[in-house]
Design a protein around this motif. Sequence first.
Motif, PDB file in Angstrom:
ATOM      1  N   LEU A 291      57.310 -28.633  22.315  1.00  0.00           N
ATOM      2  CA  LEU A 291      56.306 -27.961  23.139  1.00  0.00           C
ATOM      3  C   LEU A 291      55.118 -28.916  23.256  1.00  0.00           C
ATOM      4  O   LEU A 291      54.474 -29.217  22.253  1.00  0.00           O
ATOM      5  CB  LEU A 291      55.914 -26.671  22.408  1.00  0.00           C
ATOM      6  CG  LEU A 291      55.023 -25.646  23.068  1.00  0.00           C
ATOM      7  CD1 LEU A 291      55.562 -25.243  24.425  1.00  0.00           C
ATOM      8  CD2 LEU A 291      54.926 -24.408  22.164  1.00  0.00           C
ATOM      9  N   ASP A 292      54.853 -29.420  24.469  1.00  0.00           N
ATOM     10  CA  ASP A 292      53.807 -30.440  24.570  1.00  0.00           C
ATOM     11  C   ASP A 292      52.416 -29.823  24.744  1.00  0.00           C
ATOM     12  O   ASP A 292      52.261 -28.603  24.847  1.00  0.00           O
ATOM     13  CB  ASP A 292      54.152 -31.487  25.648  1.00  0.00           C
ATOM     14  CG  ASP A 292      54.099 -30.920  27.060  1.00  0.00           C
ATOM     15  OD1 ASP A 292      53.360 -29.948  27.295  1.00  0.00           O
ATOM     16  OD2 ASP A 292      54.796 -31.474  27.938  1.00  0.00           O
ATOM     17  N   ASP A 293      51.418 -30.695  24.791  1.00  0.00           N
ATOM     18  CA  ASP A 293      50.021 -30.255  24.844  1.00  0.00           C
ATOM     19  C   ASP A 293      49.699 -29.402  26.059  1.00  0.00           C
ATOM     20  O   ASP A 293      48.779 -28.601  26.044  1.00  0.00           O
ATOM     21  CB  ASP A 293      49.080 -31.474  24.900  1.00  0.00           C
ATOM     22  CG  ASP A 293      49.099 -32.229  23.597  1.00  0.00           C
ATOM     23  OD1 ASP A 293      49.571 -31.645  22.608  1.00  0.00           O
ATOM     24  OD2 ASP A 293      48.665 -33.404  23.582  1.00  0.00           O
ATOM     25  N   GLU A 294      50.458 -29.617  27.131  1.00  0.00           N
ATOM     26  CA  GLU A 294      50.178 -28.870  28.357  1.00  0.00           C
ATOM     27  C   GLU A 294      50.978 -27.573  28.439  1.00  0.00           C
ATOM     28  O   GLU A 294      50.986 -26.905  29.475  1.00  0.00           O
ATOM     29  CB  GLU A 294      50.486 -29.739  29.576  1.00  0.00           C
ATOM     30  CG  GLU A 294      49.537 -30.920  29.709  1.00  0.00           C
ATOM     31  CD  GLU A 294      49.978 -31.866  30.808  1.00  0.00           C
ATOM     32  OE1 GLU A 294      50.579 -31.410  31.802  1.00  0.00           O
ATOM     33  OE2 GLU A 294      49.743 -33.063  30.660  1.00  0.00           O
ATOM     34  N   GLY A 295      51.700 -27.249  27.354  1.00  0.00           N
ATOM     35  CA  GLY A 295      52.427 -25.988  27.339  1.00  0.00           C
ATOM     36  C   GLY A 295      53.848 -26.052  27.893  1.00  0.00           C
ATOM     37  O   GLY A 295      54.509 -25.023  28.057  1.00  0.00           O
ATOM     38  N   TRP A 296      54.321 -27.276  28.164  1.00  0.00           N
ATOM     39  CA  TRP A 296      55.696 -27.402  28.669  1.00  0.00           C
ATOM     40  C   TRP A 296      56.687 -27.373  27.518  1.00  0.00           C
ATOM     41  O   TRP A 296      56.552 -28.136  26.560  1.00  0.00           O
ATOM     42  CB  TRP A 296      55.879 -28.720  29.440  1.00  0.00           C
ATOM     43  CG  TRP A 296      55.142 -28.769  30.734  1.00  0.00           C
ATOM     44  CD1 TRP A 296      53.974 -29.432  30.982  1.00  0.00           C
ATOM     45  CD2 TRP A 296      55.529 -28.150  31.975  1.00  0.00           C
ATOM     46  NE1 TRP A 296      53.597 -29.263  32.291  1.00  0.00           N
ATOM     47  CE2 TRP A 296      54.541 -28.475  32.922  1.00  0.00           C
ATOM     48  CE3 TRP A 296      56.600 -27.343  32.362  1.00  0.00           C
ATOM     49  CZ2 TRP A 296      54.596 -28.031  34.252  1.00  0.00           C
ATOM     50  CZ3 TRP A 296      56.661 -26.905  33.666  1.00  0.00           C
ATOM     51  CH2 TRP A 296      55.669 -27.235  34.598  1.00  0.00           C
ATOM     52  N   LEU A 297      57.691 -26.526  27.638  1.00  0.00           N
ATOM     53  CA  LEU A 297      58.782 -26.512  26.673  1.00  0.00           C
ATOM     54  C   LEU A 297      59.888 -27.427  27.178  1.00  0.00           C
ATOM     55  O   LEU A 297      60.403 -27.228  28.291  1.00  0.00           O
ATOM     56  CB  LEU A 297      59.331 -25.093  26.490  1.00  0.00           C
ATOM     57  CG  LEU A 297      60.367 -25.086  25.373  1.00  0.00           C
ATOM     58  CD1 LEU A 297      59.814 -24.402  24.144  1.00  0.00           C
ATOM     59  CD2 LEU A 297      61.658 -24.450  25.790  1.00  0.00           C
ATOM     60  N   HIS A 298      60.243 -28.425  26.378  1.00  0.00           N
ATOM     61  CA  HIS A 298      61.282 -29.384  26.773  1.00  0.00           C
ATOM     62  C   HIS A 298      62.622 -28.821  26.313  1.00  0.00           C
ATOM     63  O   HIS A 298      62.878 -28.730  25.115  1.00  0.00           O
ATOM     64  CB  HIS A 298      61.017 -30.742  26.136  1.00  0.00           C
ATOM     65  CG  HIS A 298      59.674 -31.327  26.492  1.00  0.00           C
ATOM     66  ND1 HIS A 298      59.384 -32.658  26.362  1.00  0.00           N
ATOM     67  CD2 HIS A 298      58.540 -30.759  26.997  1.00  0.00           C
ATOM     68  CE1 HIS A 298      58.132 -32.891  26.755  1.00  0.00           C
ATOM     69  NE2 HIS A 298      57.601 -31.739  27.137  1.00  0.00           N
ATOM     70  N   THR A 299      63.458 -28.431  27.266  1.00  0.00           N
ATOM     71  CA  THR A 299      64.640 -27.641  26.895  1.00  0.00           C
ATOM     72  C   THR A 299      65.777 -28.461  26.306  1.00  0.00           C
ATOM     73  O   THR A 299      66.635 -27.905  25.633  1.00  0.00           O
ATOM     74  CB  THR A 299      65.211 -26.885  28.116  1.00  0.00           C
ATOM     75  OG1 THR A 299      65.725 -27.860  29.050  1.00  0.00           O
ATOM     76  CG2 THR A 299      64.162 -25.999  28.776  1.00  0.00           C
ATOM     77  N   GLY A 300      65.831 -29.750  26.630  1.00  0.00           N
ATOM     78  CA  GLY A 300      66.997 -30.538  26.201  1.00  0.00           C
ATOM     79  C   GLY A 300      68.207 -30.309  27.081  1.00  0.00           C
ATOM     80  O   GLY A 300      69.298 -30.806  26.789  1.00  0.00           O
TER      81      GLY A 300
END
Length: 532
Positions: free
Chosen positions: A405-414
């Motif tokens: 979960l990055d600083d901008e709120g994006w969840l990286h799903t893989g």
Amino acid sequence: MALASRYPDVEIPDLSVPEFVLAGGASRPDSPALVDGLTGDSISHGQLATYVDRVAAALAARGLRKGDVVAVLCPNTMWYPVVFHGIARAGCVMSPINSLYTAHEVAFQLKDSGAKVLITVSPFLDRALEAVEQSPVDEVVVMDGAEGHASLLDLISSDAPSVEVDIDPATDLVTLPYSSGTTGLPKGVMLTHRNLVANVSQSRPLVELHEGDERIIAVLPFFHIYGLTVLMNQGLQWGGTVVTLPRFDLEQFLRTIQDQEITRAFVAPPIVLALAKHPMVDQFDLSSLRSITSGAAPLDEALAQAAQDRLRKGAADGVVVAQGYGMTELSPVSHTTPDATRLPEGATSVPKGSVGLALPNTECRLVDPSTGEDAAPGERGELWVRGPQVMKGYLNNEKATRETLDDEGWLHTGDVAIVDENGCYTVVDRVKELIKYKGYQVAPAELEAVLVNNPAIADAAVIGVKDADSGEELPKAFVVRAPGAEISEQEVMDYAAERLAPHKKIRAVEFIEQVPKSAAGKILRKDLKARA
Ligand code: AYL
């Protein structure tokens, strides 16, 4: 560049999960909220609200306070929602445990979550008690009763005063399911009241709801977030009837759809396979079904079409077989296929291989993992998701949280996806370690940790390999024998099988000289995949 949803935003009520979900049935207190698919017994919406109040009062009377974790180890029954909402109403956090877990796996989750109470059923009691010995749990409640333990009836008949817990939906957790995410061991996924309220609210505009006339079959487990949010909570919030089955048995499943006139089925790909291929399907009248939505693993496009054609019996319209997509960390839904009348403006249909459209309030990005740049239009990229359904983080694991979960709120799903000009997404690949077996998570790191505990095994690496016949991904272990050890393929499989739930079984073994690793010691799974 963020890709917006094709749907206008919806408002997300500022309510706790029980307040929001149970309001759905408030205007029809006498209609069934839950039905036991095996016996036909039922709980009305009115009874549900009363039972939930009593369970919450009984938990509070035991000294449980806001934020305390209550673990539940129980198959699907019509009592599971009573327990979940009772826990939530008391301000506690329900951590659902897979029914098939070994005592060792149960103990891991009890310890990691810090559970204070475990609620289970008598057939699981031995396993539960073995796990509890190694954990901080101080009470085991046995729903159907057992000598020396409180039962659900005891909780429901409690005369303790009702509780009014001050819940902040945006920050207070309601559930703590476990997921390995993109890498490593299973971790507690912190989901707030708002996460779940949002996810049910966001899904609503895509459904042509028949008010007071929706019956949902709940055979996928409530201990998985798919079952908890989509089957249980969405179904109840609709004011519908949720019909429970404790395990998947094709004949029971078909008979229940027919006899209970089920309108909506949310399933995983193996069930679609059975619907497309099994001869028994023709013996039942399944014409009450409006939609069958498959999620949790890739569904073959031709298979989805075949199941739909067969169930429509040649008619031009009828049930739609389609897909949704999600992840435990997304509460779980980010994409789904709308009912035909709920397509966004301009779109005429969703291709069968697609997982559908981004829900309202959900932004997506498709990112080239090697450059971090957005993929060109029509090109594949790792799917990133941002929205109110994104988890708060992993419990006690800031490192894993930051990686996902990055600083901008994006969840990286893989997961790797493409999007077409209508906003329909198709999942085309997975770049994370996770293996999916029949929709269940299998974390390679967990299997590897078990294997290297065997003195005859010097090192091990696990990957998923696609089985040509079933289309399933099968966990395969590459094993380095310890010097002088003679362990066989079968012995490797048996060793893991004794320690892990059945869906985590190693289904192929290859002995190698050395596990390929990067300079930093990371297993080079790509190399192993190329070799397999
Ligand atoms: P978890 N196609 C391909 N892969 C999928 C799909 C799909 N339709 N759905 C889920 N996955 C994979 O946490 C994907 O790799 O949650 C994803 O990252 O057990 C992983 O499964 C997440 O696994 C719904 C409601 C789907 C729930 C879900 C899935 C919840 C599974 C659709 O409507």
